[in-house]
Write an enzyme that holds these catalytic residues in place. Structure first.
Site, PDB file in Angstrom:
ATOM      1  CD  GLU A 165       3.568   9.289 -11.683  1.00 56.07           C
ATOM      2  OE1 GLU A 165       3.803   9.161 -10.471  1.00 56.07           O
ATOM      3  OE2 GLU A 165       2.960   8.461 -12.360  1.00 56.07           O
TER       4      GLU A 165
ATOM      5  CB  THR B  42      -1.829   5.018  -6.935  1.00 58.12           C
ATOM      6  OG1 THR B  42      -0.702   4.472  -7.641  1.00 58.12           O
ATOM      7  CG2 THR B  42      -2.401   3.979  -5.996  1.00 58.12           C
ATOM      8  CB  CYS B  65       1.699   0.879 -12.700  1.00 61.29           C
ATOM      9  SG  CYS B  65       1.297  -0.024 -11.187  1.00 61.29           S
ATOM     10  CG  HIS B  66       2.074   6.381  -9.143  1.00 58.70           C
ATOM     11  ND1 HIS B  66       1.304   6.258  -7.995  1.00 58.70           N
ATOM     12  CD2 HIS B  66       2.847   7.480  -8.945  1.00 58.70           C
ATOM     13  CE1 HIS B  66       1.623   7.225  -7.154  1.00 58.70           C
ATOM     14  NE2 HIS B  66       2.556   7.997  -7.705  1.00 58.70           N
ATOM     15  CB  ALA B  67       0.116   1.318  -7.556  1.00 62.89           C
TER      16      ALA B  67
END
Lengths: 352, 109
Positions: A165, B42, B65-67
């Protein structure tokens, strides 16, 4: 006039994107993704289109697809199609680019390029059999140290995901290809996680010191449903590590690791290197991140450009363009039909 | 226990612990192992905190999402899109969260 079978393909692509975008939320780190992408619309879309067309004179779709290394990196280009009106592509070129993306992804995901089955299947049965027969697998479900193994594997995956990322400016999928689930005879699932291009030195010079160019993790799960979407998000019904039964890891294409001590070293190396990488960008301004995002996109074309002796680096006009203020990108995130129609109109115009 | 908030449960399981609001990088050092990480969203810089968290709550986000993705990897209960979590939850409050239902309960203020 666009051939009807091509329109059907484009409609399927647009529906896939509509569903995908409406179910998720756009990445906002380090910069809101649609704003970041805006800087690529004017010049990179033309660059991508011309590069593919030039190669189509010499290579098959299959050979071109291999140069992108994995299907998701190609699938990610679909997001650029929202900005076709900002590019100088002619109407027929816009349609050609959309169809090229579909055909290139299909070279990997033969029967289901859009992952409508919620699977990302790119291996054939012979390849799957070869993996399953590997003596490198460590069965952890009955191992005394299974909790330790599970914790380490989950943290390694989390760390690598975050690293991807970071170097791909929020679009982690450009650094990994998770594929499967491949259903085994006993009902268990094989997942293959490929983390690749971990050292894009030309864009991120500090990555020269990272020990790993690519890392492949083979995992067998039971009692859990695992899904993938068109752009390689992994969704599962339960906590992943609770259901991990066996695994092994290959570093840099050859070194196999599967012992606890080896996993600990790997995790330590990834974390310590990643912290250094984060520190080196701690003073990054907005424009610095936009520049890295832009450079990575051009860098993905490096293997293609190499074939006809061209430099991958972005032209000066692209760098100058970063000084402009981005227009706000896709506003409608939750309405899949509006997103689908917007994308369709961007590609095909007023053709029905 | 009083339900004070809810969001989208994206990583299954239940967790209980003290809230630690992480609103910028200066807050990272305040986070202790076993705390409940509460933030707007996050990002990769927070991964080490997420490894130590008993649970995660974010204001925004969705299933991918990232979290959500990292929490599912780590097996940490997580609720996203709780909208006002960073405004309603206070540092040090003891809360209980359910990553299946998406509900957040206050145990002790």
């Amino acid at each position: 006039m666009v051939a009807s079978k091509n329109l059907i393909k484009i409609k399927k692509l647009c529906k896939t994107m509509g569903d995908l975008i409406s179910e998720g939320t756009p990445p906002v780190w380090p910069i809101q993704i649609y704003e970041n992408e805006w800087y690529l619309y004017k010049y990179f879309i033309r660059n991508l289109f011309d590069t593919i067309q030039k190669l189509k004179n010499k290579k098959s779709y299959s050979e071109i697809a291999k140069l992108f290394k994995n299907p998701t990196r190609i699938a990610e280009f679909t997001y650029l199609l929202f900005g076709l009106s900002e590019s100088d592509l002619k109407p027929n070129e816009k349609i050609t680019l959309a169809l090229d993306i579909i055909e290139l992804v299909k070279c990997y995901r033969k029967k289901d390029p859009f992952c409508r089955s919620k699977k990302n299947l790119i291996l054939n049965q012979n390849q799957i059999n070869k993996i399953i027969k590997s003596k490198n697998f460590v069965k952890i479900d009955k191992n005394l140290e299974k909790e330790k193994y599970k914790k380490l594997i989950s943290r390694i995956n989390a760390a690598l995901f975050s690293y991807c990322e970071f170097i791909h400016s929020g679009i982690h999928q450009n650094g990994h290809e998770f594929h499967g689930p491949y259903k085994l005879k006993d009902g268990r699932l094989l997942i293959v996680r490929e983390y690749y291009d971990l050292k894009p030195v030309e864009v991120w010079p500090f990555s020269k010191r990272f020990k790993y160019k690519n890392i492949k993790i083979f995992e067998i799960y039971s009692g859990i449903d695992i899904f993938f979407d068109y752009t390689n998000h992994l969704v599962c019904s339960k906590p992943l590590s609770d259901h991990l039964e066996a695994f092994y890891i290959i570093l840099n294409g050859s070194k196999v690791i599967n012992k606890i001590e080896e996993l600990e070293i790997l995790l330590k190396n990834i974390n310590s290197y990643f912290q250094k990488a984060l520190f080196s960008t701690s003073n990054f301004k907005r424009k610095d991140w936009i520049k890295k995002h832009m450079e990575m996109r051009y860098w993905y074309l490096k293997p293609l450009k190499k074939l006809f002796g061209k430099d991958w680096k972005p032209p000066k006009k692209q760098y100058d363009h970063l000084n402009k203020k981005a227009k706000l990108g896709l506003k409608e995130y939750k309405n899949s039909i509006k997103i689908k129609n917007k994308l369709y109109k961007s590609i095909v115009g007023d053709e029905k | 226990m009083k339900q004070i908030l809810s969001g989208m449960g994206v990583s299954a399981g239940k967790a209980q612990g003290k809230v630690c609001l992480v609103l910028n990088r200066n807050d990272y050092s305040k986070f202790k192992e076993g705390d409940i990480l509460v933030t707007t969203m996050t990002d990769p810089t927070m991964t080490l905190l997420m490894c130590k968290a008993a649970g995660i709550i974010t204001d925004t986000g969705g299933l991918t999402c990232h979290a959500a993705i990292v929490a599912r990897e780590l097996g940490v209960p997580c609720i996203v899109a709780a909208q006002k979590a960073t405004k309603l939850l206070k540092n040090g409050s003891e809360i209980h969260l359910c990553g299946d239902s998406g509900n957040i309960h206050l145990i002790e203020d």
